[in-house]
Design a protein around this motif. Structure first.
Motif, PDB file in Angstrom:
ATOM      1  N   ARG A  56       0.652  -1.205   0.142  1.00 19.54           N
ATOM      2  CA  ARG A  56      -0.167  -0.129   0.026  1.00 19.54           C
ATOM      3  C   ARG A  56       0.775   1.351   0.008  1.00 19.54           C
ATOM      4  O   ARG A  56       2.059   1.246   0.045  1.00 19.54           O
ATOM      5  CB  ARG A  56      -0.954   0.035   1.444  1.00 19.54           C
ATOM      6  N   ASP A  57       0.130   2.520   0.007  1.00 22.84           N
ATOM      7  CA  ASP A  57       0.713   3.889  -0.150  1.00 22.84           C
ATOM      8  C   ASP A  57       1.544   3.991   1.017  1.00 22.84           C
ATOM      9  O   ASP A  57       2.595   4.777   0.959  1.00 22.84           O
ATOM     10  CB  ASP A  57      -0.310   4.900  -0.492  1.00 22.84           C
ATOM     11  N   ASP A  58       1.326   3.440   2.216  1.00 21.13           N
ATOM     12  CA  ASP A  58       2.177   3.792   3.188  1.00 21.13           C
ATOM     13  C   ASP A  58       3.644   3.175   3.304  1.00 21.13           C
ATOM     14  O   ASP A  58       4.445   2.951   4.481  1.00 21.13           O
ATOM     15  CB  ASP A  58       1.436   3.252   4.619  1.00 21.13           C
ATOM     16  N   GLY A  59       3.679   2.239   2.619  1.00 27.06           N
ATOM     17  CA  GLY A  59       4.974   1.252   2.244  1.00 27.06           C
ATOM     18  C   GLY A  59       4.930   0.014   2.953  1.00 27.06           C
ATOM     19  O   GLY A  59       5.848  -0.611   3.380  1.00 27.06           O
ATOM     20  N   LYS A  60       3.769  -0.478   3.438  1.00 21.63           N
ATOM     21  CA  LYS A  60       3.499  -1.637   4.533  1.00 21.63           C
ATOM     22  C   LYS A  60       2.805  -2.509   3.434  1.00 21.63           C
ATOM     23  O   LYS A  60       2.147  -2.335   2.609  1.00 21.63           O
ATOM     24  CB  LYS A  60       2.680  -1.464   5.546  1.00 21.63           C
ATOM     25  N   VAL A  61       3.059  -3.716   3.874  1.00 26.74           N
ATOM     26  CA  VAL A  61       2.683  -4.936   3.276  1.00 26.74           C
ATOM     27  C   VAL A  61       1.445  -5.527   3.786  1.00 26.74           C
ATOM     28  O   VAL A  61       1.463  -5.826   5.065  1.00 26.74           O
ATOM     29  CB  VAL A  61       3.539  -6.135   2.787  1.00 26.74           C
ATOM     30  N   TYR A  62       0.314  -5.936   3.149  1.00 27.23           N
ATOM     31  CA  TYR A  62      -0.726  -6.616   3.548  1.00 27.23           C
ATOM     32  C   TYR A  62      -1.177  -7.611   3.074  1.00 27.23           C
ATOM     33  O   TYR A  62      -1.105  -7.844   1.848  1.00 27.23           O
ATOM     34  CB  TYR A  62      -2.230  -5.345   3.715  1.00 27.23           C
ATOM     35  N   TRP A  63      -1.609  -8.674   3.904  1.00 22.63           N
ATOM     36  CA  TRP A  63      -1.766 -10.089   3.261  1.00 22.63           C
ATOM     37  C   TRP A  63      -3.179 -10.712   3.300  1.00 22.63           C
ATOM     38  O   TRP A  63      -3.857 -10.175   4.112  1.00 22.63           O
ATOM     39  CB  TRP A  63      -0.972 -11.029   4.116  1.00 22.63           C
ATOM     40  N   THR A  64      -3.642 -11.359   2.208  1.00 27.09           N
ATOM     41  CA  THR A  64      -4.876 -12.027   2.256  1.00 27.09           C
ATOM     42  C   THR A  64      -4.463 -13.494   2.130  1.00 27.09           C
ATOM     43  O   THR A  64      -3.177 -14.019   1.299  1.00 27.09           O
ATOM     44  CB  THR A  64      -5.862 -11.816   1.151  1.00 27.09           C
TER      45      THR A  64
END
Length: 195
Positions: free
Chosen positions: A113-121
């Motif tokens: 995401r734009d915040d530079g963090k990775v989010y998982w599903t």
């Protein structure tokens, strides 16, 4: 003093089960006695990374599992995590998202995401494997790529799930984690123009 050639032995510490350890004879006062000293453990040490070195969300998960001494209770805790896993869109069940080497079918998908963090599903066709996937999703979502890549596979031992899972499930859990790190590297290379 007696000199002896190095010999091979099995490391007796449980966290190093199955690794080979090299021993050398140490000098002793009486020539009829020799004391073997472990010189080098030829395996990946699980003690290399402390719980405090893990990302905050993963620290909490490891802590919650470490507080449960009973393997069956940890197993139930894993099923609780499975119930918390948000659903994954069926269209994301693609070959490139599939984790190879798992007993069950497992898919993981990252989003930078734009915040530079990775989010998982993630998703699986097995409740137990879904619990393992949920544990990783909750533990690694909201982390920077650098944080995800800095996590060593030894954290899996810290969870204390080895006794509750079959060897193939333990191997599948490791494969999920390694797939997530590989996908994280892919995200980094695509954002850096393939460099």
């Amino acid at each position: 003093m007696l000199a002896a050639a190095p010999s091979q032995g099995t490391c007796l510490r449980s966290r190093h089960a199955g690794c080979r350890t090299q021993f050398v004879a140490a000098p002793v006062v009486r020539p009829c006695l020799q004391r073997l000293v472990r010189r080098q453990c030829v395996c990946m040490s699980t003690a290399a990374q402390k719980v405090s070195d893990l990302p905050g969300s993963l620290q909490k998960i490891v802590g919650s599992f470490q507080m449960v001494p009973d393997p069956m209770a940890r197993y139930k805790q894993l099923l609780f995590y499975a119930a918390k896993l948000p659903p994954m869109a069926v269209e994301q069940h693609q070959p490139e998202n599939k984790v190879e080497g798992c007993v069950s079918q497992v898919w993981v998908v990252p989003e930078l995401r734009d915040d530079g963090k990775v989010y998982w599903t993630a998703d699986s066709d097995s409740q137990l494997t879904k619990g393992l996937a949920a544990l990783l999703v909750l533990g690694l979502s909201g982390c920077s790529p650098a944080e995800i890549l800095s996590v060593q596979p030894g954290f899996i031992e810290m969870l204390g799930l080895k006794q509750s899972l079959t060897p193939s499930r333990n191997n599948g859990f490791l494969n999920m984690f390694l797939k997530m790190q590989k996908l994280t590297l892919g995200l980094l290379s695509s954002t850096n123009g393939g460099s």
